[in-house]
Enzyme design. Sequence first.
Site, PDB file in Angstrom:
ATOM      1  N   SER A 251      -0.303  -6.741  -4.351  1.00 34.39           N
ATOM      2  CA  SER A 251      -1.443  -6.979  -3.457  1.00 34.39           C
ATOM      3  C   SER A 251      -1.807  -5.713  -2.664  1.00 34.39           C
ATOM      4  CB  SER A 251      -1.102  -8.160  -2.519  1.00 34.39           C
ATOM      5  OG  SER A 251      -2.251  -8.570  -1.850  1.00 34.39           O
TER       6      SER A 251
ATOM      7  N   ASP B 129      -5.066 -17.105  -8.815  1.00 41.88           N
ATOM      8  CA  ASP B 129      -4.857 -16.417  -7.520  1.00 41.88           C
ATOM      9  C   ASP B 129      -6.090 -16.653  -6.653  1.00 41.88           C
ATOM     10  OD1 ASP B 129      -4.576 -14.583  -5.441  1.00 41.88           O
ATOM     11  OD2 ASP B 129      -3.652 -13.060  -6.744  1.00 41.88           O
TER      12      ASP B 129
ATOM     13  N   HIS C 244      -0.783 -15.998  -6.299  1.00 43.89           N
ATOM     14  CA  HIS C 244      -0.532 -14.702  -5.681  1.00 43.89           C
ATOM     15  C   HIS C 244       0.912 -14.560  -5.180  1.00 43.89           C
ATOM     16  CE1 HIS C 244      -2.484 -11.062  -4.166  1.00 43.89           C
ATOM     17  NE2 HIS C 244      -1.811 -11.180  -3.014  1.00 43.89           N
TER      18      HIS C 244
END
Lengths: 750, 282
Positions: B149, B226, B260
Site C-alpha cells: 500500500s 480491494d 487489502h
Amino acid sequence: MEEEAGEEPGLDRSAPKDFHFYHMDLYDSEDRLQIFPEENTRMRREVVQAEKTSEPRGAGDAKAQRDLQEEVDELAHLYGLEDDNDLGDEFVDENMTRMGVPEYPPYVMKRRDPTRGQSDWRLSGEAAEAEDLGFGEWGSAGQCQDLREAYRYAHGRASEEYECYVIPEEEDEEEAADIFCVTCKTPVRTFEKDFDEHKEHEVTPLSKALESAKDEIHKNMYKLEKQIIEMENFANHLEEVFITVEENFGKQEQNFESRYNEILETLAQKYEEKIQTLGEKKKEKLETLYGQLVSCGENLDTCKELMETIEEMCHEEKDDFIKDAVAMTDRLGKFLKTKTDVEISAQPDFEDQTLDFSDVEQLMGSINTIPAPSAPVINPQAPNSATGSSVRVCWSLYSDDTVESYQLYYRPVQDSSPGKNQAEFTVTIKETYCSVTNLVPNTQYEFWVTAHNRAGPSPSSEHAVYMTAPSPPIIKTKEIRSCKEAALICWESGNLNPVDSYTVELTQAESPEASGVTESIVGIPTCEALLQLQPGQSYVIYVRALNVGGPSARSEPATVHTTGSYFHLNKDTCHPWLTISEDGLTVTRSQRKISVKESLSSHTRFTRCVAVMGNLIPVRGRHYWEVEVDEHLDYTVGVAFEDVPKQEDLGANCFSWCMRHTFASSRHKYEFLHNRTTPDIRVTVSPKKIGILLDYENSKLSFFNVDISQHLYSFSCQLHQFVHPCFSLEKSGCLNIHNGISMPKHVTFY
Amino acid sequence: MALKQISSNKCFGGLQKVFEHDSVELKCKMKFAIYLPPKAETGKCPALYWLSGLTCTEQNFISKSGYHQAASEHGLVVIAPDTSPRGCNIKGEDDSWDFGTGAGFYVDATQDPWKTNYRMYSYVTVELPQLINANFPVDPQRMSIFGHSMGGHGALICALKNPGKYKSVSAFAPICNPVLCPWGKKAFSGYLGTDQGKWKSYDATLLVKSYPDSQLDILIDQGKDDQFLSDGQLLPDNFIAACTEKKIPVVFRLQEGYDHSYYFIATFIIDHIRHHAKYLNA
C-alpha cells in the site's frame, strides 16, 4: 677325497638305476612299473620265463659274474671306496632284497655286456614264440617280431652309450699310482716315471687326472641321462602305437567277422530257399505223374473188362448175342469216344533256374578294409556363432570311423509353403565344421550331414536348425527424444521376422580419456529404449538385434546430448493449416487459408485449434524449452496431455495448461489458461522469447520472458500422466522452437 | 548510533529481532525489525527492505505476513522499519490515520511543522541502510525493496529514484499514482506543500516516465476485491500504462477475491520473496 667319497656312491647308485631302463623293466623295477601299467605284467611273465630257460647256462654266467665283481671292486677302489666295503655291501644287499632276484646282483646287471643282454632278449622272444603265449594275444607273430626288434634296437643303442662310459674305467691297476701319464693314458707310480717308457712322457698328478676323468664321466653321464629320457619317451610312444595297432586290428577283425557272418547267413538262407523250392517242384511233378498213372490204369481196366465182355458175348446164342452186341456196340462206341490221354503231363527234367547271387556279390563287394562311416552327430547351434550372412555348423563322428569327407546339406526353413520344395545346397568339406556364408539374415536353415569314405556314404545325421544373426537395426534419428537425465531411442528392427531382443550400446563421446568405455543395455524386447544418462554429456549410441544365432552388426550411430530436453513436433497431431519445417522446429501458418475438408473429429490431429504437439520424453524431471514469437502474433503455447480433446482450444479443458497471447487494437493480452479460466495478469513488456519450464517434481508449469529473465506466471498442475508441449497459431505467422538447451539459472527459482 | 535490542525470537532457524535506535534523520527514537536467516551466521546475506502501509508499525509485517520461512530458505536478511517518526509532539500528528504518525509516506517533508522529523525517504534509503550495513552481516551491494500500500508506493519510488541501487522491487497493492488519489493529495500537500510540481518526484507513475533504461523487474500483486482499489486510491492501471509505454518490465497480477489485508499479503509473500531472491542470489 673324503667329501667326494660321500657323494660319489650316490652318483654311482643313481647312474645305474636310471641307466637300467630296460633291464630293470624286465626284472622287477617297482619304479618303472607305472610306465607300462598293464603290459609290464605280461612282459615280465615272459621274461621270467626267459630267465628260467637261460638258467642252465648259469655256468657261463658265473664267470661273467666273477669278472664283473672284480670290475666293481676296481671302480669302488678308484672312487676311494676300497675301505668302505660296507657301503658297497649295503648297496648290494639293498638292491638284492628289493629286486628279489638274488642270482642277479645289481652290478651284474650293470656290468652285463650288451651282447649278453641281447641274447637274453632273443631267448625270451624265442621262448615266447615257442610257447605261443604272451605275444600271441597281441596279434600275429610278425607284429610281435617287429615289436621285439624295436625293443632290441632301443636296448642296443642304450648299451652302446653305456659302453662308452664303462670302458675307461676298465683299465687295470695293481698298486697305488700317484701320477698319470698323459701320453699313455695310464696312471703310473712316480718312480716309474723316471725309469720306464714314461721317461719322456708328459705326466700330471693323478688327482688332477682323476678330476678330468671324472668330469669326462659326468659329462657322459649327463648325455646318457638325456639319451635315456629320450629313449623312454620313444618307448612310450612305441607303446602307444602298439596299443593302437592292437585296437585297430581287433576292430577290423570284428568288422570282418560280422561282415562274413552276414554273407554266410545270406548264403545259407539262399540255399535253404533253393532247396525248398526244388523239393516243392519235385513233389508237384511226381504228384502229377502219379495221377496220370492212376487214370491210365483205370482206362486199362475198363478196356480189359470190355474185352472180356465181348469175348463172353461171342460165346452166347445168336439172339442174345445180337441183343447184347447192340448194347455193347453203343457202350464201346461211347468208350472209344473218350479220349485217352497219353501225353506225359510232367517233364522229368527241371526248368532252368538261374541262381541269383547279386546280393551276395554286393555284400562281398562291400567288405572293404574300412567300413562305411556311421551317421555323424550334428551339433546344435552354438550361441553367438552366427553373423548376418553366415553360420558355423559343427558336427562330430564316432572316433572309430574313417572319414574322407563330409557332405553338408542345407536349405532355408519355410513353414509357410511346405508344398514348394526349397532349393537344397550341398557343400563338401574335410573338417567337422563349416562356415556357411551368403545366407539371408535372421533366417532359419536346416542342416544335415553325411560322412563319406571309400566304402561309401554314411546315413544322414539328424537335421539341425541353425539361425543366421539378424540385420542391424536402423535408429530413427529423427525420433530421438532426450532430456538431461535420459534419452528415448527408437529404431526399426531391420528384419522381417521378429528377433529375440535388442542391445543398446552407448559411449560417452566428449570424454576422450574414457573412450571405448561402452555401456550396454541388453534384453530389450521392443524397438525402443529409455536410457538413463548423465546430464551435460554427449553420447554415441548403437543398437544391435539379437536372435539365437547371435548379435547383428552395430546399427549406424546416433548422437544424443543431455544438455536439455529435446523433442520433435509430432506431425500426426498437426492441424492441416500448419506446416512444420524440415528441422521440425519451426511451425508456420501461412497467410493463405487452405480450405480443409471438415475431417471427422480425430483423436490425434488437432481439428479446431490450429495447433501441433511435440513429443516430449516421458521422464518425470524438469524440462525447459523456449519459443520465439512475434510480438504481434496471436499464439498459444503450453502443455497438454496426449489425449487432450483435439477439437477444443488449448486451455479450454482440464487437459491443457497454456499461455495465450492476443494482440488487438494495439493492446497485448496475456492469458494463462486452464479449464477456460485465467488469472488477471498484465505484462508491460511483450516477450519475444518465451521460456517454458515443466517441473513434474513440483507439479508446476512456469512461463518466462527469456530476454529479461522475467517470471510471467506459474501454474500449479497435478500432472498424473505425461504431458507434451503444444503450440498454436491463431493468426498467420510462425513460431520457432528452441530445445535441447540448458536451463537458465533464473528459472531454477521457480 | 547505539542499537538497543528490544526483542529476539528464534524463527525458522534464524532470529527475528527488534531494535531501537536514535535516528539522526527523524530526530526521534525509531524501532525496526530485522530477520537474520541461518545463513547470516556464517556469511553476509543480501538485504531486503519491507515498507509497511498506513497505520502500521514494524510489528505488523513480522507478525502477520508469514515471510520467515521463505526468507530463511533463500537466506535473506529482511528489515522492516516503522512507517513514521513517533513521539515528536507535532501538533496534529495523531489527528488522522492517513496523515502524521503511521503515515510518513516515505517522503522528505519540506513544510513546517513536518520538515524536521518527517524525513522517511532519507531514513529508509540512506540512514537505515548505513546502520544495517554497519551492524549486521549484510552485503551492501545486494539490496532490494518491497512494501504494501503506502509502503508499496514507498518501495516503487525508492527503486525508481535510485536506478541500480536496488536489484529488484515488488509491491502489494501499492499506491501507484499518489498525485491523483485522495490519500496522496492529502499527504503530499501536507508534507510537500501545494505546489504539485514538487509532488512529481514522489509519484511512481510519474517517475517511470523519466526512468532511464535500466534493468528493473517489478512484481505487483493486487487484490481484486480491494476496497481501496475501487475507491481509486491505488490506481495501478496508470502505472502499468506508463510502464508499458516506457517498456519497464512489470508483471501485474490482479488476484481474484483478495482484499487489502495481510491475509492477502500472506498468500503471495512467497512469490515476492522468491522474486527478490532471484535477483539477490543470482
